[in-house]
Design a protein around this motif. Structure first.
Motif, short mmCIF file in Angstrom:
data_model
loop_
_atom_site.label_atom_id
_atom_site.label_comp_id
_atom_site.label_asym_id
_atom_site.label_seq_id
_atom_site.Cartn_x
_atom_site.Cartn_y
_atom_site.Cartn_z
N UNK A 3 0.88 -0.86 13.05
CA UNK A 3 1.19 -1.97 13.92
C UNK A 3 2.14 -1.60 15.08
N UNK A 4 2.71 -0.42 14.98
CA UNK A 4 3.62 -0.01 16.07
C UNK A 4 2.79 0.22 17.33
N UNK A 5 3.23 -0.40 18.38
CA UNK A 5 2.47 -0.43 19.64
C UNK A 5 2.26 0.98 20.19
N UNK A 6 0.99 1.36 20.34
CA UNK A 6 0.66 2.71 20.80
C UNK A 6 0.78 2.92 22.29
N UNK A 7 1.04 1.87 23.05
CA UNK A 7 1.05 2.01 24.50
C UNK A 7 2.31 2.68 25.00
N UNK A 8 3.41 2.40 24.30
CA UNK A 8 4.68 2.96 24.76
C UNK A 8 4.63 4.49 24.71
N UNK A 9 5.46 5.07 25.50
CA UNK A 9 5.31 6.51 25.74
C UNK A 9 5.63 7.35 24.51
N UNK A 10 6.64 6.94 23.78
CA UNK A 10 7.02 7.73 22.60
C UNK A 10 6.62 7.04 21.30
N UNK A 11 5.64 6.15 21.45
CA UNK A 11 5.25 5.38 20.26
C UNK A 11 4.72 6.27 19.15
N UNK A 12 4.00 7.30 19.49
CA UNK A 12 3.40 8.17 18.46
C UNK A 12 4.48 8.82 17.61
N UNK A 13 5.48 9.34 18.30
CA UNK A 13 6.54 9.99 17.55
C UNK A 13 7.29 8.97 16.68
N UNK A 14 7.46 7.78 17.24
CA UNK A 14 8.14 6.76 16.45
C UNK A 14 7.32 6.41 15.23
N UNK A 15 6.03 6.41 15.40
CA UNK A 15 5.17 6.15 14.24
C UNK A 15 5.45 7.15 13.12
N UNK A 16 5.53 8.41 13.45
CA UNK A 16 5.76 9.43 12.43
C UNK A 16 7.15 9.26 11.80
N UNK A 17 8.15 9.02 12.67
CA UNK A 17 9.50 8.82 12.12
C UNK A 17 9.53 7.61 11.19
N UNK A 18 8.84 6.58 11.60
CA UNK A 18 8.80 5.39 10.76
C UNK A 18 8.10 5.68 9.43
N UNK A 19 7.01 6.42 9.51
CA UNK A 19 6.29 6.75 8.27
C UNK A 19 7.21 7.49 7.31
N UNK A 20 7.94 8.44 7.81
CA UNK A 20 8.84 9.20 6.94
C UNK A 20 9.84 8.25 6.29
N UNK A 21 10.43 7.39 7.13
CA UNK A 21 11.43 6.47 6.60
C UNK A 21 10.83 5.53 5.56
#
Lengths: 208, 208, 208, 208
Positions: free
Chosen positions: C85-103
């Motif tokens: 659900x993390x918005x993929x449009x933002x520039x660093x969204x992908x990396x945030x997705x991975x960080x969120x997954x880890x957390x």
DNA sequence: TATGAATGAGGGTTCATTCAT
DNA sequence: TATGAATGAACCCTCATTCAT
């Protein structure tokens, strides 16, 4: 025959190790019960391998049988045979015989080095029928001996007691044999006191 | 349906199966010995699977313990409690109490339907220490009761006997308990005769 | 059809008791292990009879399977679906997705109320092959999701790392799943610290 | 005869059967799980009777404990001791130590002939507490060794990483130990590739 | 739904006994 | 004699599951 006697002077198995095995096994059987003692336990207590044990006895049954036989032998040697040797000519010899029997029987039951007695008294079930019959026959003989002795005493005393020698013998043997169930050597009741008490009870009753 | 409703008014929570198991187990334990009787044997005798047996009792030990408890209960109910109820006001009530105790105790030991008595008398070893202590405490209480009763009788009689109540109690209990070791119900000695003989022996001695 | 809907409004078994059984069973399986936990244990913990338990689940296997399914569901709901659900449009969204997954993954493993996670991680053997395959498929899907996410991050970053997304995914999942083997909630390492540490390790290495 | 005397100079006291039992048991425990493997299974796989098995080991627990001890021994011998022997004087010796540890640890986990490793990693529950503590102490020592090594590397590198050696050690050990959960030797990922991947991930991160 | 009784297979373990060495 | 390895039967007990009520 002659050849055997010369060429193989020690044909029969040495007796000492067998005796030691019986002594040790009797101790364990008394402490833990026959069924709860394994051949492993016996072997270990002797610092022997299980296989080694079987070179001296064919089976656990056989060990139990020999312990019981030995216990009967002890009883016969230390009670019956001693009593028999008491001179019958003296006027009160018969009564002394009975008193001696009571004392010696109690001493045998109390003797701490004769573990086999307790085993013989307790472990009837495990013995195979054929062997049990042999032991039972000797037990019966013992009671008969006691019975006859009591009858003699009654006769000598001209007793008019309604008590039959048979019942009296069972009562006497019972109250003595039962001792192993409750007696503590470190208790307040010494063996000698027990002898006197039981002799009194048997001769004159407990509340006379 | 209707018949059932009338004939069996309510299916009360069944305590019976436990009782039946104890009865059957006691019989087998008495016949073959505790160690020689397997849970399989008990289950088979009850036409039950081994697992079914464990639905009612947690262990073989527990069964043995309940058998022994029950045996003590029987003894307390049928000997001690009856004796206690004998009116103490009458002049010879104390002596009658002791005579009654002897009679009832013998009857309990001889009672063919009470297999648990023999099991209790014989199977001391297999019981785990904690449970054994419980049984032993009750056994001790019983002997104390006998001891006190004997002391009373001696007092009432003004006895000068050197016999101590303690030794007398052990002797009495021993000669009675030992009966299970030799008594055959089909023999020549009836239970009633045994009672009279043992009473005489205990009160007046065997050769008086 | 219509008849059913009207006459038997609640045809399907109520869900609540099933959930409670699964919760309790998961707790026991986690504490003692699946094989060491009997259906009796589960029933007793629920204050339910063994028979009662079988009205809700057909077998112990089925319980384990539902626990594992539920654990996968939790993981998918609380990790994958949130990450997605993390918005993929933002520039660093992908990396945030991975960080969120880890957390989130770490939080799921650490969550003390979700015993089923540990059970799912540990109890592979007891599940029958057919059911195990179902669980394994979902586990595989999870790793794939992680793998794809890592690949995306590498792409977005223009990474020239020789590390393959596949190996990286296994490493990440492994180091997180292993936490249940050593983590003590009362230790010095808080869950949040663990998240930061593992994130750093995964993104920049442990000794950089 | 003569041939035998030459070919087999002496029948040294056989430690082999124990080793063979452990090897076989480890294989079965790994394949089916400890609880799902019966002593019957183990005995049958060894073409031995169940009783024969107990000649060599006292219990199933003991077998598991020895398997785990052996697994720890293997790890200590083939990882720690080898790493320790790497010359510390050379400038990059410390980092080489860590790289070697990663490689050797992975090789131990992957080694198909060392089934005990997997058993040690997985079967924590069944071990009795006293034995489990012994194994856990050695596991802890291993992690400490890794932790110290990581700390040294960070120091030598002048690392400013916020990653603590403790968390890094758990992460490293976790990602390696988890391998047994997913690795297929016939898959596309060779052991050597795995070593390089995991080393890179641990030293430089997965997405650098 | 829920219970308690019951089953049957199998669990780990013990043990008297045998036998090659 | 003595040993250690091995056997095979039996032992107590557990457990997943079934079923009448």
């Amino acid at each position: 025959m002659l050849r055997d006697a010369i060429a193989e002077p020690r044909q029969e198995p040495r007796q000492e190790p067998r005796q030691e095995i019986l002594r040790t096994a009797a101790r364990l059987f008394q402490q833990r019960g026959y069924d709860a003692t394994s051949m492993n336990d016996v072997a270990a207590a002797l610092k022997l391998s299980k296989g080694g044990l079987y070179h001296h006895f064919e089976s656990k049954d056989e060990i139990l049988f020999h312990i019981m036989s030995h216990a009967m032998q002890i009883t016969e040697d230390r009670v019956i045979n001693v009593v028999r040797r008491i001179d019958g000519a003296r006027v009160d010899a018969v009564e002394e015989r009975l008193r001696t029997l009571i004392r010696l029987h109690i001493q045998v039951v109390l003797s701490p080095e004769d573990r086999e007695i307790t085993v013989m008294l307790h472990e009837n079930h495990p013995l195979p029928p054929a062997l049990r019959r042999k032991i039972n026959a000797r037990k019966k003989d013992y009671v008969h001996f006691v019975e006859n002795l009591i009858a003699e005493v009654q006769r000598k005393r001209g007793s008019k007691s309604p008590v039959t020698p048979r019942a009296a013998a069972f009562a006497l043997v019972g109250m003595i044999n039962w001792i192993y169930q409750w007696y503590k050597p470190d208790g307040s009741l010494t063996g000698e006191a027990l002898v006197q008490q039981y002799t009194d009870i048997f001769f004159r009753g407990a509340v006379g």
